[in-house]
Design a protein around this motif. Structure first.
Motif, PDB file in Angstrom:
ATOM      1  N   LEU A   1      12.641  -4.008   2.563  1.00 47.24           N
ATOM      2  CA  LEU A   1      12.935  -3.472   3.888  1.00 47.24           C
ATOM      3  C   LEU A   1      11.798  -2.523   4.199  1.00 47.24           C
ATOM      4  N   TYR A   2      11.019  -2.836   5.214  1.00 46.06           N
ATOM      5  CA  TYR A   2       9.851  -2.031   5.526  1.00 46.06           C
ATOM      6  C   TYR A   2       9.677  -1.917   7.029  1.00 46.06           C
ATOM      7  N   LEU A   3       9.371  -0.709   7.472  1.00 47.76           N
ATOM      8  CA  LEU A   3       9.016  -0.431   8.862  1.00 47.76           C
ATOM      9  C   LEU A   3       7.652   0.239   8.868  1.00 47.76           C
ATOM     10  N   SER A   4       6.793  -0.177   9.780  1.00 47.20           N
ATOM     11  CA  SER A   4       5.494   0.486   9.924  1.00 47.20           C
ATOM     12  C   SER A   4       5.717   1.977  10.113  1.00 47.20           C
TER      13      SER A   4
ATOM     14  N   ALA B   1       0.836  -1.203   0.000  1.00 43.24           N
ATOM     15  CA  ALA B   1       0.000   0.000   0.000  1.00 43.24           C
ATOM     16  C   ALA B   1       0.872   1.255   0.000  1.00 43.24           C
ATOM     17  N   TYR B   2       1.938   1.248   0.797  1.00 43.09           N
ATOM     18  CA  TYR B   2       2.857   2.386   0.858  1.00 43.09           C
ATOM     19  C   TYR B   2       3.474   2.665  -0.512  1.00 43.09           C
ATOM     20  N   GLU B   3       3.819   1.594  -1.234  1.00 38.50           N
ATOM     21  CA  GLU B   3       4.436   1.760  -2.545  1.00 38.50           C
ATOM     22  C   GLU B   3       3.407   1.835  -3.669  1.00 38.50           C
TER      23      GLU B   3
ATOM     24  N   PHE C   1      18.145   7.903   3.821  1.00 41.35           N
ATOM     25  CA  PHE C   1      18.692   6.890   4.734  1.00 41.35           C
ATOM     26  C   PHE C   1      19.818   6.116   4.057  1.00 41.35           C
ATOM     27  N   TYR C   2      19.583   5.624   2.844  1.00 40.07           N
ATOM     28  CA  TYR C   2      20.600   4.841   2.148  1.00 40.07           C
ATOM     29  C   TYR C   2      21.830   5.682   1.819  1.00 40.07           C
TER      30      TYR C   2
ATOM     31  N   ASN D   1      10.724   7.678  -3.152  1.00 44.08           N
ATOM     32  CA  ASN D   1      10.839   7.386  -1.726  1.00 44.08           C
ATOM     33  C   ASN D   1      12.031   8.149  -1.134  1.00 44.08           C
ATOM     34  N   GLU D   2      11.842   9.459  -0.977  1.00 40.66           N
ATOM     35  CA  GLU D   2      12.934  10.334  -0.569  1.00 40.66           C
ATOM     36  C   GLU D   2      13.487  10.010   0.816  1.00 40.66           C
ATOM     37  N   GLY D   3      12.632   9.589   1.738  1.00 41.15           N
ATOM     38  CA  GLY D   3      13.114   9.223   3.072  1.00 41.15           C
ATOM     39  C   GLY D   3      14.072   8.049   3.014  1.00 41.15           C
TER      40      GLY D   3
END
Length: 156
Positions: A89-92, A26-28, A134-135, A128-130
């Motif tokens: 790799l996914y975090l709520s 859903a996020y993607e 991070f990367y 997915n800028e966040g």
């Protein structure tokens, strides 16, 4: 109180991993996983064949699972070598910013070392800028490519 940790998924974690995968889709803005994902993951992780997939989960001090990462060894023709491909790799959303991302990356590095692999590769959506920030902070290097998918009819 104990700290959050990243560990290998257990069979009893897979229903929650499937829920997280649906959140991830859903996020993607992607198609959600088909029903029965936990069972399919169980076969890939714990089936009679050697495991083709590895799954790590982020466990909070209260025992809740806040995220997951999946990976598998893959081959690079150009390098003539294997690498660890991080598929997800996914975090709520409510659990981001707690330091779990770096825990996942260190666990993935350890997974690669255990397998004798010297590189981890992955992809993330360009919007997915966040994740990209991070990367980048990790010192990872982006490669510009487009990802294609092509359905295959198994009955043809």
């Amino acid at each position: 109180m104990s700290a959050a940790r990243v560990r290998h998924a257990l069979a009893e974690d897979l229903d929650r991993v499937a829920e997280l995968a649906a959140e991830h889709a859903a996020y993607e803005m992607a198609t959600p996983p088909a029903p029965g994902l936990a069972d399919r993951l169980a076969r890939l992780l714990f089936g009679p064949e050697p495991p083709r997939l590895r799954c790590l989960v982020a466990e909070l001090p209260d025992g809740r699972l806040a995220g997951y990462a999946t990976c598998a060894p893959e081959l690079s023709t150009w390098d003539g070598a294997e690498y660890l491909h991080m598929d997800c790799l996914y975090l709520s959303a409510t659990e981001r910013g707690l330091g779990l991302g770096p825990l996942f990356i260190e666990a993935l590095r350890e997974e690669a070392r255990t397998l004798g692999l010297t590189e981890i590769q992955w992809q993330t959506p360009t919007w997915n800028e966040g994740a990209i920030r991070f990367y980048d902070r990790l010192g990872a290097t982006p490669k510009q490519k487009l990802r294609y998918t092509l359905p295959v009819d198994p009955t043809a």
